[in-house]
Scaffold this motif. Structure first.
Motif, mmCIF file in Angstrom:
data_model
loop_
_atom_site.group_PDB
_atom_site.id
_atom_site.type_symbol
_atom_site.label_atom_id
_atom_site.label_comp_id
_atom_site.label_asym_id
_atom_site.label_seq_id
_atom_site.Cartn_x
_atom_site.Cartn_y
_atom_site.Cartn_z
ATOM 1 N N GLY A 95 -9.964 -4.886 1.221
ATOM 2 C CA GLY A 95 -10.091 -6.365 1.958
ATOM 3 C C GLY A 95 -8.870 -6.865 2.480
ATOM 4 N N TYR A 96 -7.905 -6.444 1.597
ATOM 5 C CA TYR A 96 -6.442 -7.215 1.825
ATOM 6 C C TYR A 96 -5.502 -5.966 2.176
ATOM 7 C CZ TYR A 96 -7.923 -11.033 -1.171
ATOM 8 O OH TYR A 96 -8.614 -12.033 -1.679
ATOM 9 N N SER A 97 -4.722 -6.429 3.292
ATOM 10 C CA SER A 97 -3.764 -5.642 3.837
ATOM 11 C C SER A 97 -2.583 -5.333 2.805
ATOM 12 C CB SER A 97 -3.220 -6.149 5.030
ATOM 13 O OG SER A 97 -1.917 -5.236 5.715
ATOM 14 N N PRO A 98 -2.154 -4.243 2.857
ATOM 15 C CA PRO A 98 -0.799 -3.797 1.799
ATOM 16 C C PRO A 98 0.378 -4.605 2.380
ATOM 17 C CG PRO A 98 -2.049 -2.030 2.390
ATOM 18 C CD PRO A 98 -2.753 -2.841 2.899
ATOM 19 N N GLU A 99 0.173 -5.001 3.662
ATOM 20 C CA GLU A 99 1.325 -5.893 4.257
ATOM 21 C C GLU A 99 1.716 -6.952 3.369
ATOM 22 O OE1 GLU A 99 1.141 -6.652 8.326
ATOM 23 O OE2 GLU A 99 0.563 -4.385 8.756
ATOM 24 N N LEU A 100 0.465 -7.646 2.708
ATOM 25 C CA LEU A 100 0.635 -8.898 2.112
ATOM 26 C C LEU A 100 1.524 -8.620 0.753
ATOM 27 C CD1 LEU A 100 -3.000 -10.134 2.522
ATOM 28 C CD2 LEU A 100 -0.996 -10.955 3.636
ATOM 29 N N TRP A 101 1.557 -7.372 0.109
ATOM 30 C CA TRP A 101 2.242 -7.173 -1.221
ATOM 31 C C TRP A 101 3.227 -6.089 -1.317
ATOM 32 C CZ3 TRP A 101 1.327 -2.605 -3.379
ATOM 33 C CH2 TRP A 101 0.281 -1.862 -2.993
ATOM 34 N N LYS A 102 2.927 -5.008 -0.502
ATOM 35 C CA LYS A 102 3.922 -4.160 -0.547
ATOM 36 C C LYS A 102 5.442 -4.534 -0.057
ATOM 37 C CE LYS A 102 1.714 0.259 -0.173
ATOM 38 N NZ LYS A 102 1.522 1.489 0.981
ATOM 39 N N GLY A 103 6.535 -4.285 -0.929
ATOM 40 C CA GLY A 103 7.809 -4.530 -0.704
ATOM 41 C C GLY A 103 8.117 -5.877 -1.217
ATOM 42 N N ARG A 104 7.363 -6.675 -1.747
ATOM 43 C CA ARG A 104 7.517 -7.837 -2.169
ATOM 44 C C ARG A 104 7.167 -7.949 -3.788
ATOM 45 N NH1 ARG A 104 4.011 -11.245 2.142
ATOM 46 N NH2 ARG A 104 5.621 -11.750 3.368
ATOM 47 N N LYS A 105 8.158 -8.273 -4.550
ATOM 48 C CA LYS A 105 8.115 -8.145 -6.011
ATOM 49 C C LYS A 105 7.141 -9.002 -6.759
ATOM 50 C CE LYS A 105 11.270 -7.941 -10.081
ATOM 51 N NZ LYS A 105 12.350 -8.080 -10.390
ATOM 52 N N PHE A 106 6.981 -10.368 -6.195
ATOM 53 C CA PHE A 106 5.915 -11.095 -7.043
ATOM 54 C C PHE A 106 4.818 -10.755 -6.544
ATOM 55 C CE2 PHE A 106 3.262 -14.979 -6.581
ATOM 56 C CZ PHE A 106 3.315 -15.205 -7.935
ATOM 57 N N GLU A 107 4.260 -10.798 -5.163
ATOM 58 C CA GLU A 107 3.107 -10.314 -4.810
ATOM 59 C C GLU A 107 2.610 -8.909 -5.343
ATOM 60 O OE1 GLU A 107 5.564 -11.627 -3.102
ATOM 61 O OE2 GLU A 107 4.970 -13.395 -2.103
ATOM 62 N N THR A 108 3.513 -8.027 -5.319
ATOM 63 C CA THR A 108 3.210 -6.695 -5.834
ATOM 64 C C THR A 108 2.649 -6.757 -7.264
ATOM 65 O OG1 THR A 108 4.275 -5.551 -4.304
ATOM 66 C CG2 THR A 108 3.690 -4.301 -6.272
ATOM 67 N N THR A 109 3.576 -7.607 -8.162
ATOM 68 C CA THR A 109 3.200 -7.791 -9.311
ATOM 69 C C THR A 109 1.914 -8.257 -9.699
ATOM 70 O OG1 THR A 109 5.599 -8.076 -9.908
ATOM 71 C CG2 THR A 109 3.827 -9.007 -11.468
ATOM 72 N N VAL A 110 1.591 -9.380 -8.715
ATOM 73 C CA VAL A 110 0.161 -10.072 -8.788
ATOM 74 C C VAL A 110 -0.853 -9.170 -8.427
ATOM 75 C CG1 VAL A 110 -1.295 -11.837 -7.715
ATOM 76 C CG2 VAL A 110 1.119 -12.314 -8.586
ATOM 77 N N HIS A 111 -0.558 -8.270 -7.217
ATOM 78 C CA HIS A 111 -1.517 -7.462 -7.139
ATOM 79 C C HIS A 111 -1.851 -6.131 -8.108
ATOM 80 C CE1 HIS A 111 -3.743 -4.556 -4.347
ATOM 81 N NE2 HIS A 111 -2.883 -3.485 -4.936
ATOM 82 N N VAL A 112 -1.004 -5.932 -8.926
ATOM 83 C CA VAL A 112 -1.103 -4.837 -9.893
ATOM 84 C C VAL A 112 -2.047 -5.614 -10.959
ATOM 85 C CG1 VAL A 112 -0.011 -3.528 -11.624
ATOM 86 C CG2 VAL A 112 0.682 -3.266 -9.394
ATOM 87 N N LEU A 113 -1.541 -6.886 -11.402
ATOM 88 C CA LEU A 113 -2.317 -7.473 -12.589
ATOM 89 C C LEU A 113 -3.649 -7.985 -12.401
ATOM 90 C CD1 LEU A 113 0.652 -10.051 -13.750
ATOM 91 C CD2 LEU A 113 -0.069 -7.943 -14.726
ATOM 92 N N PHE A 114 -3.801 -8.407 -11.141
ATOM 93 C CA PHE A 114 -5.157 -8.395 -10.637
ATOM 94 C C PHE A 114 -6.190 -7.275 -10.835
ATOM 95 C CE2 PHE A 114 -3.915 -12.852 -9.363
ATOM 96 C CZ PHE A 114 -5.193 -13.557 -10.076
ATOM 97 N N SER A 115 -5.604 -6.084 -10.295
ATOM 98 C CA SER A 115 -6.002 -4.867 -10.110
ATOM 99 C C SER A 115 -6.556 -4.626 -11.556
ATOM 100 C CB SER A 115 -5.216 -3.937 -9.385
ATOM 101 O OG SER A 115 -5.179 -4.059 -8.210
ATOM 102 N N LEU A 116 -5.693 -4.617 -12.443
ATOM 103 C CA LEU A 116 -5.837 -4.262 -13.869
ATOM 104 C C LEU A 116 -6.790 -5.188 -14.436
ATOM 105 C CD1 LEU A 116 -2.389 -3.733 -15.199
ATOM 106 C CD2 LEU A 116 -3.850 -1.915 -14.471
ATOM 107 N N LEU A 117 -6.736 -6.569 -14.362
ATOM 108 C CA LEU A 117 -8.013 -7.511 -14.745
ATOM 109 C C LEU A 117 -9.501 -7.099 -14.311
ATOM 110 C CD1 LEU A 117 -8.578 -10.100 -16.149
ATOM 111 C CD2 LEU A 117 -8.142 -11.349 -13.749
#
Length: 131
Positions: A95-117
């Motif tokens: 549902g979310y484009s990787p453009e929103l988080w790939k290559g961005r440290k904070f956004e990638t961290t949030v993406h990974v943490l929410f995926s784990l959650l």
């Protein structure tokens, strides 16, 4: 298993409370300005009710962990929550484009943490139903 439900309950309360910062963090006063009044209000009202639902699910997990694991109705509710969070996990990737988080440290961290959650919650709730 009850411990996992209590951990999830606490995490859901934190997640619900995090919705308070959404309007400011995502600059909704600016970003939503081009939308019609009804669409702006839908965003605000739906965000409130999503946060309220997540908060109530957190309270349920904290106050009725035993029932959610040990009773037939509780296990059915756990199945519903497992499907809900499993679906949310899928949406995290489709549902979310990787453009929103790939290559961005904070956004990638949030993406990974929410995926784990979402994975953790899905597994715990589905485990409670099936075992």
């Amino acid at each position: 298993m009850i411990l996992h439900f209590r951990i999830i309950g606490a995490l859901l309360l934190v997640l619900a409370m995090s919705h308070v910062v959404f309007p400011r963090y995502f600059r909704w006063s600016e970003e939503l300005k081009p939308l019609s009044l009804i669409n702006r209000q839908i965003m605000t009202i739906h965000t409130f009710f999503i946060a309220l639902t997540v908060f109530l699910l957190g309270l349920l997990c904290l106050s009725a962990a035993g029932e959610l694991v040990e009773t037939a109705l509780g296990r059915k509710i756990s199945l519903g929550m497992g499907v809900f969070w499993g679906t949310r996990l899928v949406i995290q990737f489709v549902g979310y484009s990787p453009e929103l988080w790939k290559g961005r440290k904070f956004e990638t961290t949030v993406h990974v943490l929410f995926s784990l959650l979402f994975t953790y919650m899905s597994v715990v709730f589905l485990w409670a139903y099936f075992y």
